[in-house]
Design an enzyme around this catalytic site. Structure first.
Site, short mmCIF file in Angstrom:
data_model
loop_
_atom_site.label_atom_id
_atom_site.label_comp_id
_atom_site.label_asym_id
_atom_site.label_seq_id
_atom_site.Cartn_x
_atom_site.Cartn_y
_atom_site.Cartn_z
N PRO A 28 38.93 43.16 35.45
CA PRO A 28 38.08 44.68 35.56
C PRO A 28 38.39 45.16 36.91
O PRO A 28 38.33 44.38 37.80
CB PRO A 28 36.75 44.31 35.21
CG PRO A 28 36.71 42.72 35.82
CD PRO A 28 37.87 42.08 35.45
N CYS A 113 32.91 40.50 44.42
CA CYS A 113 33.35 42.06 45.00
C CYS A 113 33.01 41.93 46.48
O CYS A 113 31.97 41.34 46.94
CB CYS A 113 32.29 43.01 44.38
SG CYS A 113 32.41 44.64 45.01
N LYS A 155 33.34 34.72 37.54
CA LYS A 155 34.27 34.96 38.34
C LYS A 155 33.75 34.96 39.85
O LYS A 155 32.71 35.87 40.64
CB LYS A 155 35.03 36.41 38.23
CG LYS A 155 36.33 36.77 38.88
CD LYS A 155 37.08 37.77 38.72
CE LYS A 155 38.35 37.90 39.49
NZ LYS A 155 39.09 39.11 39.44
N GLY A 218 45.07 36.34 41.98
CA GLY A 218 45.50 36.83 43.25
C GLY A 218 47.02 36.60 43.41
O GLY A 218 47.81 35.59 43.09
#
Length: 381
Positions: A28, A113, A155, A218
């Site tokens: 997302p 985040c 996550k 990543g």
């Protein structure tokens, strides 16, 4: 080559009841992974395509903008949504609404985040440091999702910074509290999106978490990167974020790679223009022409990365305001220009590393489970 072959013959990834073949998840991304972009990506390959991040409080309060963001295409399956929250009760209530009203088939959660407006209030990548609070959120959310048989996944990042790694504890806690899978963005919050992802952390997480899938995230900018990550780390699947910006066809390349087929050649500029126009049409269906064309502008530099477009034409694309104008601009492109070999590297935000902003005293006690006041933000941020 031997390692890659072993990767290709691993058991199929399952997230709860859903087989994910190829084992690829679209991360997302705020302002990016709306229903239009997800549909565009899905037209190239299978996998799980996650909606923009939704805040739990906005779901509970039924914020109109958030409810619009929670739109899925007719053929999306499973319908995958990522929630952000810091309060176990609010997260659980949001999950109950989502599963009770059949709004999604899979709920992921954001504890990765790195943005200052999130971490300064204890949210995102800051939160797993508070082990008890993190466990309470996962546990309450899993219980709320279980009633409808909806998998809840988690996550997170490696940690806050190099002195405060949280990922191994976070993985073990998520596993113990019933999460269906975990995903690791192999950077710290302090790195943001800079430098290189540490794939060795994904391997260590895979060793620590045995009973549920571990996905790696990543620096997957090409299909070979995904195969290499799985071969090097033993992870069960990959999460793709910035690598698909302006390259929705990457999911077709990933599907071919995981099936052992030859990876298709990159598109010519003419084909990229066709994809760009398709993206515009899907956005217009979702948001109407004015908002759609404004939203499309940020994708232009990614679509044309490395192509011989010219500064003036690039500027005009970046200010496009209608579908007719887009069509006219497309006629000025060299449709035969081949896909540039130097366009496969990093794209999207990278920035530079920096100190993570945290609430006062946040690092004093990792077992403090007091709920921070971190949800006064809109979904997608």
């Amino acid at each position: 080559m031997e390692d890659v072959t072993q990767t290709l013959t691993k058991p199929a990834l399952k997230i709860g009841p859903y087989a994910v073949d190829p084992p690829v998840v679209l991360a997302p991304m705020a302002g990016i992974t709306n229903v239009a972009f997800r549909q565009l990506c899905q037209e190239y390959g299978a996998g799980i395509y996650v909606c923009e991040m939704i805040t739990a409080r906005a779901v509970v309060e039924r914020h109109p903008g958030t409810m619009h963001m929670m739109t899925f295409g007719e053929h999306e399956k499973p319908r995958s949504m990522q929630l952000y929250g810091v309060d176990p009760k609010t997260m659980a209530e949001a999950v109950r609404i989502i599963v009770g009203e059949g709004l999604a088939d899979h709920v992921d959660s954001n504890f990765g985040c790195p943005v200052a407006k999130v971490t300064r209030k204890g949210g995102g990548a800051a939160l797993p440091f508070k082990r008890r609070l993190f466990a309470d959120i996962v546990s309450s959310s899993v219980k709320a999702a279980e009633s409808a048989g909806v998998p809840f996944t988690v996550k997170f990042r490696i940690g806050i910074d190099d002195e405060h790694h949280t990922y191994l504890d976070a993985g073990r806690i998520a596993e113990a509290e019933g999460a269906a899978a975990v995903s690791l963005h192999a950077r710290t919050a302090a790195q943001r999106y800079s430098g290189k992802a540490d794939w060795s952390a994904i391997a260590r997480l895979k060793e620590a978490v045995q009973s549920i899938p571990v996905l790696g995230n990543g620096d997957i900018f090409a299909a070979d990167d995904a195969l290499r990550m799985m071969a090097e780390t033993g992870c069960d699947g990959v999460v793709v974020g910035r690598g698909c910006l302006g390259r929705p066809w990457l999911f077709g390349e990933l599907e071919a790679a995981f099936a052992g087929r030859e990876i298709p050649a990159g598109p010519s500029l003419g084909e990229v223009a066709r994809v760009l126009r398709r993206h515009a049409e899907l956005l217009i269906e979702h948001d109407g022409p004015t908002k759609a064309m404004r939203d499309l502008r940020k994708h232009m530099a990614w679509y044309f990365m490395g192509f011989p477009v010219g500064s003036e034409l690039r500027r005009r694309f970046a200010m496009v305001s209608s579908l007719d104008e887009l069509n006219e601009l497309i006629t000025h492109l060299d449709h035969d220009a081949p896909f540039p070999a130097d366009a496969l590297g990093p794209r999207g935000r990278q920035g530079s590393p920096g100190k993570v902003t945290l609430p006062h005293g946040w690092l004093d006690d990792p077992d403090d489970n007091l709920v921070p006041e971190a949800e006064d933000m809109h979904s997608g941020g």
